[in-house]
Design an enzyme around this catalytic site. Structure first.
Site, short mmCIF file in Angstrom:
data_model
loop_
_atom_site.label_atom_id
_atom_site.label_comp_id
_atom_site.label_asym_id
_atom_site.label_seq_id
_atom_site.Cartn_x
_atom_site.Cartn_y
_atom_site.Cartn_z
N ARG A 69 45.82 42.43 30.97
CA ARG A 69 45.77 43.28 32.16
C ARG A 69 46.87 44.33 32.15
O ARG A 69 46.67 45.49 32.51
CB ARG A 69 45.84 42.41 33.43
CG ARG A 69 44.65 41.48 33.56
CD ARG A 69 44.90 40.33 34.53
NE ARG A 69 45.03 40.79 35.91
CZ ARG A 69 45.25 39.98 36.93
NH1 ARG A 69 45.39 38.66 36.73
NH2 ARG A 69 45.36 40.45 38.17
N LEU A 89 43.85 30.33 31.96
CA LEU A 89 43.22 31.61 32.28
C LEU A 89 43.62 31.96 33.71
O LEU A 89 43.74 31.08 34.56
CB LEU A 89 41.69 31.50 32.21
CG LEU A 89 41.02 31.29 30.84
CD1 LEU A 89 39.52 31.12 31.01
CD2 LEU A 89 41.32 32.44 29.89
N ASP A 90 43.81 33.27 33.98
CA ASP A 90 44.08 33.69 35.36
C ASP A 90 42.93 33.25 36.25
O ASP A 90 41.78 33.12 35.81
CB ASP A 90 44.21 35.21 35.43
CG ASP A 90 45.44 35.73 34.72
OD1 ASP A 90 46.35 34.93 34.43
OD2 ASP A 90 45.49 36.94 34.42
N ARG A 91 43.23 33.09 37.52
CA ARG A 91 42.23 32.60 38.47
C ARG A 91 40.96 33.47 38.48
O ARG A 91 39.84 32.96 38.51
CB ARG A 91 42.84 32.55 39.87
CG ARG A 91 41.92 31.95 40.92
CD ARG A 91 42.60 31.92 42.28
NE ARG A 91 41.72 31.34 43.27
CZ ARG A 91 42.03 31.23 44.55
NH1 ARG A 91 43.21 31.66 44.99
NH2 ARG A 91 41.18 30.69 45.41
#
Length: 318
Positions: A245, A143-145
């Site tokens: 995104r 997962l992105d930060r």
């Protein structure tokens, strides 16, 4: 005076760890030890398998007995982990489900899944510090930060193989919640747009829609409408970097507080909600348990920041 001097380790290989190369096995066992040192002890014959010298490409077999020489784990890594003890302890409260094969957690926003790219500490390092006796702990996906939510970790190599196969076959169902700008059009149920990843000189990754990119698909469903925004459920079919995104941006509806692909004016419209983080949350994950074959669905509750944002937006609607 230090008492935690490294000692000789003897490890017996089981069916679960058989099949991997000895150099990769040692990199997992000796966290924080530079690769160059691992190859040095292999080259010098200090690592023995069944009392014999082996080459780095040797593939481990069930029943092999490995002698691992005393190697000091990088002190920098030790100090980083100890400096993050509070974060490590907090991870315990984030665990949603755990058994002998898998661990599922609700990753907090702002925490990287692993060290690297200037970050020396992440969720996986924290979990290894939290579970020092665990012989195997590896991320199944990422997962992105700034993205929060369900994160799956394998506790056995066989589990990792099974779950990676489910990802490859696209049988694992991931559902995210995202707050996007404007009124998402109900007829826009699928975004198929190829994504190309660029790495800038700073090391930052930027992804854009490009005909030369990799095929990418995300399915969308409107969950709730507000005055100037929409809460959508996003279900990625492929698993590209920053996919949701960039696909929401491509559809004309960037996600709230996205520092790379977002819209500052939209963020300012949300000022009263006190939102201060990317509104992208991995809400649920459905997969087949790697050992029992049972279909599992794990849900992760949203944090207080996201809850408050939606509460304010609902109040503005009424």
């Amino acid at each position: 005076m230090k008492t935690n001097q490294p000692t000789v380790q003897t490890v017996t290989i089981t069916a679960d760890t058989a099949g991997q190369r000895i150099d990769n096995f040692l990199r997992t066992m000796l966290k924080g030890v530079p690769k160059s040192m691992i190859y040095r002890v292999l080259r010098k014959g200090e690592v023995r398998v069944n009392k014999k010298r082996i080459k780095p490409e040797y593939k481990l077999e069930d029943g092999d007995i490995i002698r691992i020489p005393p190697v000091r784990v990088a002190e920098r890594e030790e100090s980083v982990v100890s400096a993050k003890l509070d974060k490590v302890a907090a991870l315990e409260h984030c665990i949603l489900y755990e058994d002998d094969h898998i661990l599922v957690m609700n990753k907090p926003s702002g925490t990287a899944v692993h060290g690297g790219s200037g970050l020396s500490f992440g969720v996986i390092e924290g979990l290894r510090a939290l579970r020092p006796d665990a012989k195997f702990l590896e991320l199944v996906h990422r997962l992105d930060r700034e993205t929060s939510g369900v994160l799956l970790v394998a506790k056995k190599r066989s589990a990792l193989r099974s779950l990676h196969e489910q990802l490859r076959l696209k049988t694992m169902q991931k559902d995210y919640l995202a707050l996007v700008r404007g009124q998402w059009q109900s007829h826009c149920k699928v975004v198929q747009a190829p994504l190309l990843k660029n790495v800038l000189q700073s090391g930052e990754r930027i992804v854009r829609v490009d005909a030369e990119g990799k095929p990418s698909e995300t399915r969308f469903k409107v969950e709730e409408r507000f005055e100037f925004s929409t809460l959508v459920k996003a279900s990625p079919v492929t698993g590209r970097t920053h996919q949701i995104r960039v696909h929401t941006l491509h559809a004309g509806h960037p996600i709230a507080f996205d520092d790379r692909y977002g819209d500052r004016e939209f963020d300012q419209q949300l000022e009263q909600t006190d939102l201060n983080r990317l509104f992208l949350h991995a809400a649920s994950l459905r997969f087949e348990h790697p050992s029992t074959g049972e279909t599992m669905r794990v849900e992760a509750p949203m944090d207080k920041t996201l809850h408050r944002c939606l509460t304010v937006l609902r109040a503005q609607k009424s």
